[in-house]
Design a protein around this motif. Structure first.
Motif, PDB file in Angstrom:
ATOM      1  N   GLY A  61      77.787  84.096 -27.992  1.00 27.29           N
ATOM      2  CA  GLY A  61      77.052  85.350 -27.999  1.00 27.29           C
ATOM      3  C   GLY A  61      77.222  86.081 -29.313  1.00 27.29           C
ATOM      4  O   GLY A  61      77.816  85.555 -30.268  1.00 27.29           O
ATOM      5  N   PRO A  62      76.726  87.324 -29.392  1.00 21.67           N
ATOM      6  CA  PRO A  62      76.862  88.109 -30.623  1.00 21.67           C
ATOM      7  C   PRO A  62      78.319  88.404 -30.947  1.00 21.67           C
ATOM      8  O   PRO A  62      79.117  88.684 -30.063  1.00 21.67           O
ATOM      9  N   ARG A  63      78.635  88.333 -32.231  1.00 23.07           N
ATOM     10  CA  ARG A  63      80.004  88.589 -32.679  1.00 23.07           C
ATOM     11  C   ARG A  63      80.167  89.991 -33.260  1.00 23.07           C
ATOM     12  O   ARG A  63      81.280  90.490 -33.367  1.00 23.07           O
ATOM     13  N   GLN A  64      79.067  90.624 -33.644  1.00 23.25           N
ATOM     14  CA  GLN A  64      79.130  91.953 -34.236  1.00 23.25           C
ATOM     15  C   GLN A  64      78.984  93.019 -33.145  1.00 23.25           C
ATOM     16  O   GLN A  64      78.030  92.981 -32.372  1.00 23.25           O
ATOM     17  N   HIS A  65      79.927  93.935 -33.101  1.00 20.93           N
ATOM     18  CA  HIS A  65      79.907  95.001 -32.096  1.00 20.93           C
ATOM     19  C   HIS A  65      80.183  96.336 -32.784  1.00 20.93           C
ATOM     20  O   HIS A  65      80.989  96.416 -33.717  1.00 20.93           O
ATOM     21  N   THR A  66      79.527  97.383 -32.308  1.00 15.68           N
ATOM     22  CA  THR A  66      79.689  98.712 -32.883  1.00 15.68           C
ATOM     23  C   THR A  66      80.364  99.631 -31.881  1.00 15.68           C
ATOM     24  O   THR A  66      79.876  99.809 -30.762  1.00 15.68           O
ATOM     25  N   LEU A  67      81.495 100.190 -32.288  1.00 17.29           N
ATOM     26  CA  LEU A  67      82.231 101.147 -31.457  1.00 17.29           C
ATOM     27  C   LEU A  67      82.196 102.487 -32.168  1.00 17.29           C
ATOM     28  O   LEU A  67      82.932 102.704 -33.134  1.00 17.29           O
ATOM     29  N   GLY A  68      81.315 103.374 -31.710  1.00 16.08           N
ATOM     30  CA  GLY A  68      81.151 104.644 -32.404  1.00 16.08           C
ATOM     31  C   GLY A  68      80.676 104.407 -33.819  1.00 16.08           C
ATOM     32  O   GLY A  68      79.634 103.794 -34.051  1.00 16.08           O
ATOM     33  N   GLN A  69      81.469 104.875 -34.791  1.00 20.90           N
ATOM     34  CA  GLN A  69      81.120 104.692 -36.199  1.00 20.90           C
ATOM     35  C   GLN A  69      81.763 103.452 -36.812  1.00 20.90           C
ATOM     36  O   GLN A  69      81.623 103.216 -38.015  1.00 20.90           O
ATOM     37  N   LEU A  70      82.477 102.680 -36.005  1.00 20.48           N
ATOM     38  CA  LEU A  70      83.176 101.505 -36.514  1.00 20.48           C
ATOM     39  C   LEU A  70      82.471 100.222 -36.102  1.00 20.48           C
ATOM     40  O   LEU A  70      81.922 100.125 -35.000  1.00 20.48           O
ATOM     41  N   ALA A  71      82.514  99.221 -36.990  1.00 23.47           N
ATOM     42  CA  ALA A  71      81.964  97.897 -36.700  1.00 23.47           C
ATOM     43  C   ALA A  71      83.129  96.937 -36.461  1.00 23.47           C
ATOM     44  O   ALA A  71      84.161  97.006 -37.148  1.00 23.47           O
ATOM     45  N   PHE A  72      82.964  96.053 -35.498  1.00 24.36           N
ATOM     46  CA  PHE A  72      84.010  95.097 -35.155  1.00 24.36           C
ATOM     47  C   PHE A  72      83.405  93.703 -35.081  1.00 24.36           C
ATOM     48  O   PHE A  72      82.350  93.505 -34.471  1.00 24.36           O
ATOM     49  N   THR A  73      84.056  92.738 -35.724  1.00 23.06           N
ATOM     50  CA  THR A  73      83.608  91.352 -35.691  1.00 23.06           C
ATOM     51  C   THR A  73      84.566  90.557 -34.822  1.00 23.06           C
ATOM     52  O   THR A  73      85.752  90.443 -35.133  1.00 23.06           O
ATOM     53  N   ALA A  74      84.048  90.002 -33.737  1.00 19.66           N
ATOM     54  CA  ALA A  74      84.874  89.249 -32.791  1.00 19.66           C
ATOM     55  C   ALA A  74      84.968  87.788 -33.223  1.00 19.66           C
ATOM     56  O   ALA A  74      84.139  87.294 -33.998  1.00 19.66           O
ATOM     57  N   ASP A  75      85.968  87.106 -32.716  1.00 19.57           N
ATOM     58  CA  ASP A  75      86.104  85.668 -32.969  1.00 19.57           C
ATOM     59  C   ASP A  75      85.032  84.906 -32.199  1.00 19.57           C
ATOM     60  O   ASP A  75      84.536  85.365 -31.174  1.00 19.57           O
ATOM     61  N   SER A  76      84.702  83.734 -32.707  1.00 18.64           N
ATOM     62  CA  SER A  76      83.788  82.845 -31.981  1.00 18.64           C
ATOM     63  C   SER A  76      84.639  81.988 -31.056  1.00 18.64           C
ATOM     64  O   SER A  76      84.986  80.848 -31.374  1.00 18.64           O
ATOM     65  N   ASP A  77      85.003  82.542 -29.905  1.00 22.65           N
ATOM     66  CA  ASP A  77      85.996  81.915 -29.036  1.00 22.65           C
ATOM     67  C   ASP A  77      85.505  81.653 -27.612  1.00 22.65           C
ATOM     68  O   ASP A  77      86.294  81.295 -26.738  1.00 22.65           O
ATOM     69  N   GLY A  78      84.205  81.848 -27.350  1.00 24.94           N
ATOM     70  CA  GLY A  78      83.668  81.556 -26.025  1.00 24.94           C
ATOM     71  C   GLY A  78      83.781  82.692 -25.031  1.00 24.94           C
ATOM     72  O   GLY A  78      83.350  82.543 -23.884  1.00 24.94           O
ATOM     73  N   TYR A  79      84.327  83.846 -25.436  1.00 27.10           N
ATOM     74  CA  TYR A  79      84.424  84.982 -24.522  1.00 27.10           C
ATOM     75  C   TYR A  79      83.148  85.824 -24.601  1.00 27.10           C
ATOM     76  O   TYR A  79      82.587  86.034 -25.672  1.00 27.10           O
ATOM     77  N   VAL A  80      82.713  86.320 -23.446  1.00 27.82           N
ATOM     78  CA  VAL A  80      81.578  87.234 -23.383  1.00 27.82           C
ATOM     79  C   VAL A  80      82.094  88.645 -23.634  1.00 27.82           C
ATOM     80  O   VAL A  80      83.107  89.045 -23.055  1.00 27.82           O
ATOM     81  N   ARG A  81      81.426  89.401 -24.486  1.00 27.04           N
ATOM     82  CA  ARG A  81      81.885  90.752 -24.837  1.00 27.04           C
ATOM     83  C   ARG A  81      80.751  91.757 -24.722  1.00 27.04           C
ATOM     84  O   ARG A  81      79.596  91.431 -25.005  1.00 27.04           O
ATOM     85  N   ARG A  82      81.103  92.992 -24.346  1.00 31.05           N
ATOM     86  CA  ARG A  82      80.152  94.086 -24.293  1.00 31.05           C
ATOM     87  C   ARG A  82      80.873  95.385 -24.680  1.00 31.05           C
ATOM     88  O   ARG A  82      82.084  95.505 -24.498  1.00 31.05           O
ATOM     89  N   VAL A  83      80.117  96.363 -25.192  1.00 34.30           N
ATOM     90  CA  VAL A  83      80.661  97.680 -25.526  1.00 34.30           C
ATOM     91  C   VAL A  83      80.221  98.682 -24.466  1.00 34.30           C
ATOM     92  O   VAL A  83      79.042  98.721 -24.086  1.00 34.30           O
ATOM     93  N   PHE A  84      81.158  99.482 -23.979  1.00 35.28           N
ATOM     94  CA  PHE A  84      80.893 100.558 -23.025  1.00 35.28           C
ATOM     95  C   PHE A  84      81.287 101.871 -23.697  1.00 35.28           C
ATOM     96  O   PHE A  84      82.373 101.973 -24.280  1.00 35.28           O
ATOM     97  N   SER A  85      80.418 102.867 -23.620  1.00 33.36           N
ATOM     98  CA  SER A  85      80.723 104.128 -24.311  1.00 33.36           C
ATOM     99  C   SER A  85      80.153 105.316 -23.554  1.00 33.36           C
ATOM    100  O   SER A  85      79.197 105.186 -22.779  1.00 33.36           O
TER     101      SER A  85
END
Length: 336
Positions: free
Chosen positions: A295-319
């Motif tokens: 899935g997507p590796r780039q995630h935005t938390l507020g004003q910060l950007a986070f790049t996740a590992d390509s490790d097979g985990y599903v990720r989502r941002v909740f705010s």
């Protein structure tokens, strides 16, 4: 007498090319069936992990939202009254006698990056070993009383059987004009009579943080946990699995109109005091990896950007954004 079959009635075997073609078609069909089964199972696992992840994310967000809404709520304490401080307070930040001294209802450690965690206001959270903390995540310290008094004007609340031994309470008398912090032992008989004019409010002081693991270091499941003030010091309890990052931004009000002028990613002590809202962002991942998922590796938390590992985990941002009602009751209308 022998009878010979005409050429058109003689039995013939299957030719080698036809056999090979049949085998190839059979293998292709079997492969398609196996692929279809594997893909259906993969989609089922993704849907299952997504459902669990969304449940965890929503629960964690609702929990933190409530804590921030109630941060600074002190029962019926009058704004100008300061509770008298006991000689000793156990727990996190012992040197600063946290969580009672100079009652700062909201504090935080921004972007933890190793060593002893230390809040914006300078309190060292010595109850949290650095080895278990997730780097890059914030820590959130919230102090408040319960939304309902354990004892109100001498009467116990409906669900309360009494005070909990060893826990801390805010004791109010004379209509809230006199206040003190009190570690529960036994309420005096004169106070436990209807009309006594005495209230007891249970103190809730917690530090929320992300731990690198859930049950044991080997499971490597990042988990939202809380260290809470307890009779013998601090008791840590893990709440939601899969929370990988906690990020808080404070809405700072410079002109005193009750509305945020901007959001501070790394607030200082002055901005902490001027905060009227808080923006919570959680990066939540599935508890287990899904084979083949990318899935997507780039995630935005507020004003910060986070790049996740390509490790097979599903990720989502909740705010979500929360009004800090009880930090400025005269402006925002503090409540429980």
């Amino acid at each position: 007498m022998m009878h010979h079959l005409p050429p058109s009635h003689r039995l013939r075997g299957v030719s080698l090319p036809a056999l090979l073609i049949s085998m190839a078609l059979g293998l292709l069909l079997a492969g398609m069936l196996v692929w279809s089964y594997a893909e259906a199972r993969r989609q089922f696992l993704i849907a299952d992990e997504l459902a669990r992840m969304h449940e965890n994310g929503r629960f964690a967000l609702a929990l933190l939202r409530r804590e921030l809404m109630l941060a600074g709520f002190l029962g019926g304490l009058a704004p100008h009254v300061r509770p008298s401080l006991p000689a000793f307070v156990p727990g996190c930040g012992v040197a600063a006698r946290w969580p009672l001294a100079a009652f700062r209802a909201l504090d935080m450690q921004v972007d933890y990056n190793g060593g002893a965690p230390q809040t914006v206001s300078g309190t060292v959270l010595d109850c949290l070993p650095s080895s278990m903390l997730e780097r890059g995540s914030d820590l959130l310290a919230v102090r408040r009383t319960a939304g309902e008094a354990t004892l109100s004007n001498g009467q116990l609340a409906g669900a309360a059987g009494g005070v909990d031994q060893g826990y801390w309470y805010l004791r109010l008398a004379a209509g809230g004009a006199r206040a003190q912090w009190w570690q529960a032992g036994r309420i005096a008989a004169a106070e436990a009579r209807p009309g006594s004019g005495v209230d007891y409010w249970r103190l809730l002081a917690r530090v929320f943080y992300v731990r690198r693991y859930s049950i044991a270091p080997a499971d490597r499941i990042p988990t939202l946990c809380a260290a809470a003030l307890a009779p013998s010091g601090v008791f840590s309890q893990c709440l939601v699995e899969g929370v990988e990052r906690l990020h808080i931004e404070l809405g700072v009000d410079h002109n005193g109109d009750g509305a945020p002028d901007y959001y501070a990613v790394e607030p200082d002590t002055g901005q902490l005091q001027q905060a009227v809202t808080a923006r919570i962002a959680l990066l939540v991942r599935s508890v287990a990896p899904v084979a083949g998922y990318s899935g997507p590796r780039q995630h935005t938390l507020g004003q910060l950007a986070f790049t996740a590992d390509s490790d097979g985990y599903v990720r989502r941002v909740f705010s979500t954004t929360v009004a800090l009602r009880n930090l400025h009751p005269s402006v925002a209308g503090g409540s429980a």
